[in-house]
Write a protein that holds these residues in place. Sequence first.
Motif, PDB file in Angstrom:
ATOM      1  N   UNK A 237       0.833  -1.209   0.000  1.00 43.09           N
ATOM      2  CA  UNK A 237       0.000   0.000   0.000  1.00 43.09           C
ATOM      3  C   UNK A 237       0.865   1.255   0.000  1.00 43.09           C
ATOM      4  N   UNK A 238       1.990   1.205   0.717  1.00 43.70           N
ATOM      5  CA  UNK A 238       2.907   2.343   0.726  1.00 43.70           C
ATOM      6  C   UNK A 238       3.458   2.605  -0.667  1.00 43.70           C
ATOM      7  N   UNK A 239       3.890   1.564  -1.363  1.00 42.42           N
ATOM      8  CA  UNK A 239       4.458   1.766  -2.699  1.00 42.42           C
ATOM      9  C   UNK A 239       3.410   2.313  -3.669  1.00 42.42           C
ATOM     10  N   UNK A 240       2.155   1.850  -3.561  1.00 39.54           N
ATOM     11  CA  UNK A 240       1.102   2.368  -4.426  1.00 39.54           C
ATOM     12  C   UNK A 240       0.812   3.833  -4.111  1.00 39.54           C
ATOM     13  N   UNK A 414      13.623   4.567  -4.493  1.00 40.37           N
ATOM     14  CA  UNK A 414      13.461   5.343  -3.260  1.00 40.37           C
ATOM     15  C   UNK A 414      13.400   4.423  -2.046  1.00 40.37           C
ATOM     16  N   UNK A 415      12.555   3.407  -2.108  1.00 34.67           N
ATOM     17  CA  UNK A 415      12.347   2.546  -0.948  1.00 34.67           C
ATOM     18  C   UNK A 415      13.554   1.653  -0.675  1.00 34.67           C
ATOM     19  N   UNK A 416      14.227   1.186  -1.735  1.00 33.03           N
ATOM     20  CA  UNK A 416      15.385   0.310  -1.544  1.00 33.03           C
ATOM     21  C   UNK A 416      16.690   1.083  -1.459  1.00 33.03           C
ATOM     22  N   UNK A 417      16.624   2.418  -1.702  1.00 26.69           N
ATOM     23  CA  UNK A 417      17.816   3.276  -1.638  1.00 26.69           C
ATOM     24  C   UNK A 417      18.935   2.698  -2.504  1.00 26.69           C
ATOM     25  N   UNK A 418      18.610   2.486  -3.774  1.00 28.59           N
ATOM     26  CA  UNK A 418      19.566   1.913  -4.716  1.00 28.59           C
ATOM     27  C   UNK A 418      20.798   2.804  -4.840  1.00 28.59           C
ATOM     28  N   UNK A 419      22.007   2.307  -4.564  1.00 29.98           N
ATOM     29  CA  UNK A 419      23.204   3.168  -4.608  1.00 29.98           C
ATOM     30  C   UNK A 419      23.445   3.788  -5.980  1.00 29.98           C
ATOM     31  N   UNK A 420      23.199   3.033  -7.073  1.00 33.33           N
ATOM     32  CA  UNK A 420      23.492   3.552  -8.403  1.00 33.33           C
ATOM     33  C   UNK A 420      22.499   4.617  -8.859  1.00 33.33           C
ATOM     34  N   UNK A 421      21.399   4.804  -8.118  1.00 32.78           N
ATOM     35  CA  UNK A 421      20.394   5.794  -8.512  1.00 32.78           C
ATOM     36  C   UNK A 421      20.400   7.025  -7.616  1.00 32.78           C
ATOM     37  N   UNK A 422      21.410   7.188  -6.772  1.00 35.31           N
ATOM     38  CA  UNK A 422      21.401   8.306  -5.831  1.00 35.31           C
ATOM     39  C   UNK A 422      21.522   9.657  -6.536  1.00 35.31           C
ATOM     40  N   UNK A 445       8.544   5.153   6.837  1.00 37.34           N
ATOM     41  CA  UNK A 445       7.516   4.134   7.084  1.00 37.34           C
ATOM     42  C   UNK A 445       8.039   2.749   6.714  1.00 37.34           C
ATOM     43  N   UNK A 446       8.786   2.649   5.630  1.00 45.15           N
ATOM     44  CA  UNK A 446       9.394   1.376   5.244  1.00 45.15           C
ATOM     45  C   UNK A 446      10.311   0.868   6.353  1.00 45.15           C
ATOM     46  N   UNK A 466       0.064  16.598   6.212  1.00 44.05           N
ATOM     47  CA  UNK A 466       0.024  17.693   5.239  1.00 44.05           C
ATOM     48  C   UNK A 466       0.876  17.409   4.007  1.00 44.05           C
ATOM     49  N   UNK A 467       1.156  16.154   3.725  1.00 43.08           N
ATOM     50  CA  UNK A 467       2.009  15.807   2.592  1.00 43.08           C
ATOM     51  C   UNK A 467       1.205  15.046   1.543  1.00 43.08           C
ATOM     52  N   UNK A 468       1.891  14.625   0.492  1.00 37.64           N
ATOM     53  CA  UNK A 468       1.232  13.856  -0.566  1.00 37.64           C
ATOM     54  C   UNK A 468       0.796  12.474  -0.099  1.00 37.64           C
ATOM     55  N   UNK A 469       1.292  12.022   1.051  1.00 36.09           N
ATOM     56  CA  UNK A 469       0.898  10.726   1.606  1.00 36.09           C
ATOM     57  C   UNK A 469      -0.193  10.867   2.651  1.00 36.09           C
ATOM     58  N   UNK A 470      -0.887  12.005   2.676  1.00 35.79           N
ATOM     59  CA  UNK A 470      -1.925  12.225   3.680  1.00 35.79           C
ATOM     60  C   UNK A 470      -3.071  11.231   3.529  1.00 35.79           C
ATOM     61  N   UNK A 471      -3.464  10.929   2.284  1.00 31.86           N
ATOM     62  CA  UNK A 471      -4.535   9.962   2.079  1.00 31.86           C
ATOM     63  C   UNK A 471      -4.167   8.575   2.576  1.00 31.86           C
ATOM     64  N   UNK A 472      -2.939   8.163   2.306  1.00 30.00           N
ATOM     65  CA  UNK A 472      -2.466   6.870   2.801  1.00 30.00           C
ATOM     66  C   UNK A 472      -2.461   6.838   4.325  1.00 30.00           C
ATOM     67  N   UNK A 473      -1.994   7.921   4.944  1.00 30.47           N
ATOM     68  CA  UNK A 473      -1.974   7.992   6.409  1.00 30.47           C
ATOM     69  C   UNK A 473      -3.390   7.988   6.977  1.00 30.47           C
ATOM     70  N   UNK A 474      -4.324   8.637   6.284  1.00 35.40           N
ATOM     71  CA  UNK A 474      -5.709   8.641   6.752  1.00 35.40           C
ATOM     72  C   UNK A 474      -6.305   7.241   6.747  1.00 35.40           C
ATOM     73  N   UNK A 475      -6.039   6.469   5.678  1.00 36.37           N
ATOM     74  CA  UNK A 475      -6.525   5.088   5.634  1.00 36.37           C
ATOM     75  C   UNK A 475      -5.901   4.244   6.741  1.00 36.37           C
ATOM     76  N   UNK A 476      -4.635   4.453   7.023  1.00 35.05           N
ATOM     77  CA  UNK A 476      -3.996   3.698   8.095  1.00 35.05           C
ATOM     78  C   UNK A 476      -4.578   4.056   9.455  1.00 35.05           C
ATOM     79  N   UNK A 477      -4.957   5.308   9.647  1.00 34.10           N
ATOM     80  CA  UNK A 477      -5.509   5.750  10.928  1.00 34.10           C
ATOM     81  C   UNK A 477      -6.801   4.998  11.247  1.00 34.10           C
ATOM     82  N   UNK A 478      -7.617   4.753  10.229  1.00 36.92           N
ATOM     83  CA  UNK A 478      -8.858   4.008  10.453  1.00 36.92           C
ATOM     84  C   UNK A 478      -8.594   2.578  10.892  1.00 36.92           C
ATOM     85  N   UNK A 479      -7.447   2.043  10.528  1.00 38.03           N
ATOM     86  CA  UNK A 479      -7.099   0.662  10.864  1.00 38.03           C
ATOM     87  C   UNK A 479      -5.867   0.630  11.761  1.00 38.03           C
TER      88      UNK A 479
END
Length: 527
Positions: A237-240, A414-422, A445-446, A466-479
């Motif tokens: 859900x985080x990646x989506x 981003x999530x795996x912090x790939x060294x070659x993509x820094x 969160x990861x 107040x970020x772009x992940x606010x909707x994701x955080x709102x869904x997590x708050x309900x659960x």
Amino acid sequence: MVRGTLLPSTSEVELVCLRPRTGLIEVELRTSRPFSCCPVCGTASRRVHSRYLRRLGDLPWEGIPVSILLQTRKFFCVVETCRRRIFTEPLSGTVLRYSRRTLRSCEALDWITVMIGGQAGARLARRLGLLVSGSTLLRQLRCRARCAPVVAPRVLGIDDWAWRKGHRYGTILCDLESRRVIDLLPDREAGTVAEWLREHPGSEIVSRDRGGIYAQATRLAAPGAVQVADRWHLLRNLSEALKNALSPHHRLLTQAARSSMGEVPGVVTSPQPSVPPWELRASLRNRERRFSRYEEVHRLGQTGASHAAIGRQLGLDHRTVRKFLRTETFPEAQRSPRPGIVDPYAEYLDRRLEQGCRNVSRLWRELRERGFTGQLNIVRRWLRCRRGYQPTSAAAAPHRAAPRISVRQTVWHILKETPSAQTYLEQVYQASPEVSVAAKLAKEFFRLITQRDLPALTPWFEAAKTTALAGFASHLTRDRDAVEAALKLPWSQGQVEGHVHRLKLIKRQMYGRAGFDLLRLRVLHTA
């Protein structure tokens, strides 16, 4: 049943003789007990009424079918007040009433059916010397197999499985402590699951995915149970959510990839493969059709219609409608043609064409000497396309494809912090502070999910409001209770997914005979 004996039950029958027949062995047996008990009153009787023969199938001997002629008897009941005057001698250790196979033969066929199914089981049984059809095996399994009473486990795992993906689903319930399937349900409705939980109380912990159906059913029927959200589904859900946050910035990602060309994994640097003109025309037609749908989605979105309503009107999935409405510019299809097997020899072929060689067979033989493994027609088709729309100058430098990176690849880096993509990620963060903040929260969160850092969860919710992940955080708050339980308890959906995989294998083995009752019997008996 006694295993490893010549006779089915030495306490009930004795051998009279063996007779070889064409294609089988005939064994004649007779009952050996001097008396028999009445099945109604239980009184022992020695008064024989009559005798008759029963022909039974038995286990094969070294692959040779065995047929049993059983001499059995009928007795008079000696109790005058008993309503059963005459009864047949029961042989509970040898054969059931009205059965045409011995108990040990039926048991072997039942296990074959449970393990590999009807038609496949019949083929195996014939090879072993048990002559039976697939329909008989399934009918026998339905009549004989009885599942043990279901007892609710302390730790219950619930997940869905697909009868037909996207159309019809069922529910699988597992005991996570004993690591076995305890029941199957024919659908995944909240009411069906809630009814099962009411009929089988006692579950203290319920592990589930992030869907709301099983959460609702557990709250209704087992309000005292602790719900545990699966950690893998939380990360998915985080990646989506991060992908949706980055989708409006796809042009920025492309520009950053071009400026850091050669340092981002996945950038295409091979020579441009040959694409036939008719494929280019088809691609343009597809783009025009997709662009018209994109404009229509935005037009309907301005009228206030919901995503589902727009999808039904235009024949699109609601996720596609949501993606179109979230982007300010038309999202180009990010598909790059795969290089063909002739492309590594493009420079050599161009040079030979400049030298005046036009014989396809000769060029193909020369490529074969250089290690080419394809056929003549592949080279002919490649040369036809090459001569049709590309220059054949030998001095032409290999074209370097414009680097592109998808939103999903960026999320992975981003999530795996790939060294070659820094370097690429640093340029993205500098160009968009909004993306930088979302990426920082996603990585945090990861980390807290993988390291089970429960104290860091509350500060993360506050930072994400107040970020772009606010909707994701709102869904997590309900659960939130289930999310916190996932960080505190060791249970997850891993073994449930494994049982779902096994269920799919069993279902496909049964071809068109995978009715729910048979499927349930096979899944529960092979657990």
